[in-house]
Design an enzyme around this catalytic site. Structure first.
Site, PDB file in Angstrom:
ATOM      1  N   ASP A   1      34.585  19.543   9.708  1.00  0.00           N
ATOM      2  CA  ASP A   1      35.236  20.069  10.776  1.00  0.00           C
ATOM      3  C   ASP A   1      35.742  19.162  11.921  1.00  0.00           C
ATOM      4  O   ASP A   1      37.196  19.230  12.311  1.00  0.00           O
ATOM      5  CB  ASP A   1      34.397  21.283  11.588  1.00  0.00           C
ATOM      6  CG  ASP A   1      34.166  22.246  10.416  1.00  0.00           C
ATOM      7  OD1 ASP A   1      34.987  22.749   9.644  1.00  0.00           O
ATOM      8  OD2 ASP A   1      32.853  22.796  10.622  1.00  0.00           O
TER       9      ASP A   1
ATOM     10  N   GLU B   1      38.175  24.755  21.483  1.00  0.00           N
ATOM     11  CA  GLU B   1      37.729  25.290  22.770  1.00  0.00           C
ATOM     12  C   GLU B   1      38.337  24.197  23.893  1.00  0.00           C
ATOM     13  O   GLU B   1      38.620  22.899  23.632  1.00  0.00           O
ATOM     14  CB  GLU B   1      36.628  25.680  22.996  1.00  0.00           C
ATOM     15  CG  GLU B   1      35.376  24.423  23.182  1.00  0.00           C
ATOM     16  CD  GLU B   1      35.199  23.679  21.820  1.00  0.00           C
ATOM     17  OE1 GLU B   1      35.564  22.427  22.007  1.00  0.00           O
ATOM     18  OE2 GLU B   1      34.464  24.239  21.010  1.00  0.00           O
TER      19      GLU B   1
ATOM     20  N   ALA C   1      25.580  27.577  31.716  1.00  0.00           N
ATOM     21  CA  ALA C   1      24.436  27.397  32.567  1.00  0.00           C
ATOM     22  C   ALA C   1      24.843  27.723  34.266  1.00  0.00           C
ATOM     23  O   ALA C   1      24.705  26.991  35.331  1.00  0.00           O
ATOM     24  CB  ALA C   1      23.770  25.838  32.857  1.00  0.00           C
TER      25      ALA C   1
HETATM   26  P1  NAD Z   1      31.325  16.706  15.640  1.00  0.00           P
HETATM   27  O1  NAD Z   1      32.385  16.471  14.515  1.00  0.00           O
HETATM   28  O2  NAD Z   1      29.998  16.309  15.568  1.00  0.00           O
HETATM   29  O3  NAD Z   1      31.096  18.290  15.804  1.00  0.00           O
HETATM   30  C1  NAD Z   1      30.066  18.795  16.108  1.00  0.00           C
HETATM   31  C2  NAD Z   1      29.728  19.863  15.419  1.00  0.00           C
HETATM   32  O4  NAD Z   1      30.398  21.035  15.685  1.00  0.00           O
HETATM   33  C3  NAD Z   1      29.437  19.713  14.002  1.00  0.00           C
HETATM   34  O5  NAD Z   1      28.399  20.134  13.454  1.00  0.00           O
HETATM   35  C4  NAD Z   1      30.782  20.218  13.395  1.00  0.00           C
HETATM   36  O6  NAD Z   1      30.647  20.578  11.958  1.00  0.00           O
HETATM   37  C5  NAD Z   1      30.662  21.574  14.318  1.00  0.00           C
HETATM   38  N1  NAD Z   1      31.995  22.279  14.463  1.00  0.00           N
HETATM   39  C6  NAD Z   1      33.219  21.666  14.777  1.00  0.00           C
HETATM   40  N2  NAD Z   1      34.139  22.697  14.873  1.00  0.00           N
HETATM   41  C7  NAD Z   1      33.547  24.011  14.480  1.00  0.00           C
HETATM   42  C8  NAD Z   1      33.663  25.555  14.370  1.00  0.00           C
HETATM   43  N3  NAD Z   1      35.161  25.800  14.567  1.00  0.00           N
HETATM   44  N4  NAD Z   1      32.924  26.159  13.988  1.00  0.00           N
HETATM   45  C9  NAD Z   1      31.808  25.937  13.771  1.00  0.00           C
HETATM   46  N5  NAD Z   1      31.132  24.589  13.628  1.00  0.00           N
HETATM   47  C10 NAD Z   1      32.052  23.703  14.222  1.00  0.00           C
HETATM   48  O7  NAD Z   1      31.909  16.329  16.770  1.00  0.00           O
HETATM   49  P2  NAD Z   1      33.543  16.376  17.409  1.00  0.00           P
HETATM   50  O8  NAD Z   1      34.103  15.525  16.336  1.00  0.00           O
HETATM   51  O9  NAD Z   1      33.224  15.591  18.911  1.00  0.00           O
HETATM   52  O10 NAD Z   1      33.783  17.982  17.793  1.00  0.00           O
HETATM   53  C11 NAD Z   1      33.826  18.279  18.493  1.00  0.00           C
HETATM   54  C12 NAD Z   1      33.429  19.790  18.659  1.00  0.00           C
HETATM   55  O11 NAD Z   1      32.040  19.765  18.951  1.00  0.00           O
HETATM   56  C13 NAD Z   1      33.837  20.588  19.777  1.00  0.00           C
HETATM   57  O12 NAD Z   1      35.092  21.295  19.476  1.00  0.00           O
HETATM   58  C14 NAD Z   1      32.790  21.437  20.190  1.00  0.00           C
HETATM   59  O13 NAD Z   1      33.096  22.761  19.807  1.00  0.00           O
HETATM   60  C15 NAD Z   1      31.658  21.097  19.359  1.00  0.00           C
HETATM   61  N6  NAD Z   1      30.559  20.578  20.631  1.00  0.00           N
HETATM   62  C16 NAD Z   1      29.695  21.561  20.548  1.00  0.00           C
HETATM   63  C17 NAD Z   1      28.699  21.349  21.630  1.00  0.00           C
HETATM   64  C18 NAD Z   1      27.244  22.127  21.380  1.00  0.00           C
HETATM   65  O14 NAD Z   1      27.475  23.324  20.547  1.00  0.00           O
HETATM   66  N7  NAD Z   1      26.457  22.291  22.831  1.00  0.00           N
HETATM   67  C19 NAD Z   1      28.815  20.355  22.396  1.00  0.00           C
HETATM   68  C20 NAD Z   1      29.717  19.561  22.436  1.00  0.00           C
HETATM   69  C21 NAD Z   1      30.895  19.769  21.543  1.00  0.00           C
END
Ligand code: NAD
Length: 265
Positions: A45, A122, A184
């Site tokens: 993704d 987001e 939070a």
């Molecule tokens: P990354 O590629 O490691 O992504 C983080 C995780 O989010 C991966 O497991 C990916 O498969 C999953 N992911 C991404 N888009 C998704 C979606 N639409 N639905 C379900 N899972 C999804 O890291 P990156 O490239 O920096 O990705 C950025 C994304 O990581 C951000 O858009 C955010 O949504 C996510 N993120 C999540 C958290 C959290 O859950 N606490 C914190 C920071 C960022």
């Protein structure tokens, strides 16, 4: 048809991307990064998110296809062992596409300059080292004074990502709506927030006004911006959409089940 294969740098992805490019050329496609009709991402993704931002100035002309080198992702319909089937699907292409809503972000900085961005998953506004104090408005009406780590505004397809970790609902991507979740929040006798996810209608917008705009981190998908003091951030559904060339369909809730529950396996 002009096709581009956009890969992450992992070994499995580059190998699959190389094989796919070769098969596409052999099938008569023009494989070129300039003005592609279809962008095929190979990775996860995160790779699709990177390709989206690389091509976000031409979203109305491009359809995306995601190939995953691991398990299925939310933006990836194909696995790396299915590239022959994908090339066949492209050969029989009839312009199939499905569009999903995007998040429009307008930032006004303290010096009154503005920045305009678009997110696929987001955007968050956060403060890492001290409490974020921000007033939130819905459609220009004051809603609440937020105290806490931050707020997250996501698209329907982004609802399974960061927003879900904040306790947000999973939205079906056919819904044109935005979701606001708290990160939070502080709730006590002095400070009060809604303390629940909010679903915002397509004709509504959300404005965040930090009390003092310094030391904020704004994220847009995988990107972070923290260098400029922020006066206001305005979120609404974007006029443009992301289009996927959907040659095969996986039921959305099957995808959610596969990713988060996995009971069928
Ligand atoms: P990354 O590629 O490691 O992504 C983080 C995780 O989010 C991966 O497991 C990916 O498969 C999953 N992911 C991404 N888009 C998704 C979606 N639409 N639905 C379900 N899972 C999804 O890291 P990156 O490239 O920096 O990705 C950025 C994304 O990581 C951000 O858009 C955010 O949504 C996510 N993120 C999540 C958290 C959290 O859950 N606490 C914190 C920071 C960022």
């Amino acid at each position: 048809m002009r096709v581009w294969v956009f890969s992450n740098s992992g070994q499995a992805s580059t190998t699959a991307a190389h094989a796919l490019s070769k098969k596409l050329k052999a099938a008569g496609f023009t494989v070129n990064p300039a003005r592609p009709d279809v962008v095929i991402t190979v990775g996860g993704d995160g790779t699709l998110l990177s390709a989206f931002h690389r091509y976000n100035a031409a979203l109305d002309k491009i359809r995306f296809v995601g190939v995953h080198t691991g398990h299925l992702g939310f933006y990836t319909d194909w696995r790396d062992f299915e590239i022959d089937d994908l090339v066949e699907a492209l050969k029989n292409d009839h312009g199939e596409k499905i569009g999903y809503p995007l998040l429009d972000i307008k930032v006004t900085y303290m010096d009154d300059t503005t920045g305009h961005y678009v997110a696929l998953n987001e955007s968050t506004l956060k403060r890492a080292t001290s409490t974020m104090k921000a007033d939130m408005y819905v459609k220009d009406n004051f809603f609440e004074s937020f105290r806490g780590d931050g707020l997250c505004v996501c698209t329907p397809t982004g609802s399974t990502a960061y927003s879900k970790s904040n306790g947000g609902a999973v939205l079906h991507p056919r819904l044109r709506a935005l979701q606001v979740t708290e990160i939070a929040s502080i709730n006590n006798r002095v400070y009060r927030t809604l303390s629940a996810p909010m679903i915002i209608a397509p004709d509504e917008w959300v404005i965040l006004r930090p009390e003092d705009g310094v030391n904020y981190v704004m994220t847009i998908d995988q990107f972070n911006m923290s260098d400029r003091p922020i006066k206001e951030v305005r979120y609404k559904i974007a006029d443009e959409q992301i289009y996927f060339a959907r040659y095969k369909h996986m039921h959305f809730w099957d995808r959610v089940e596969d990713a988060f529950i996995g009971a069928k396996h």
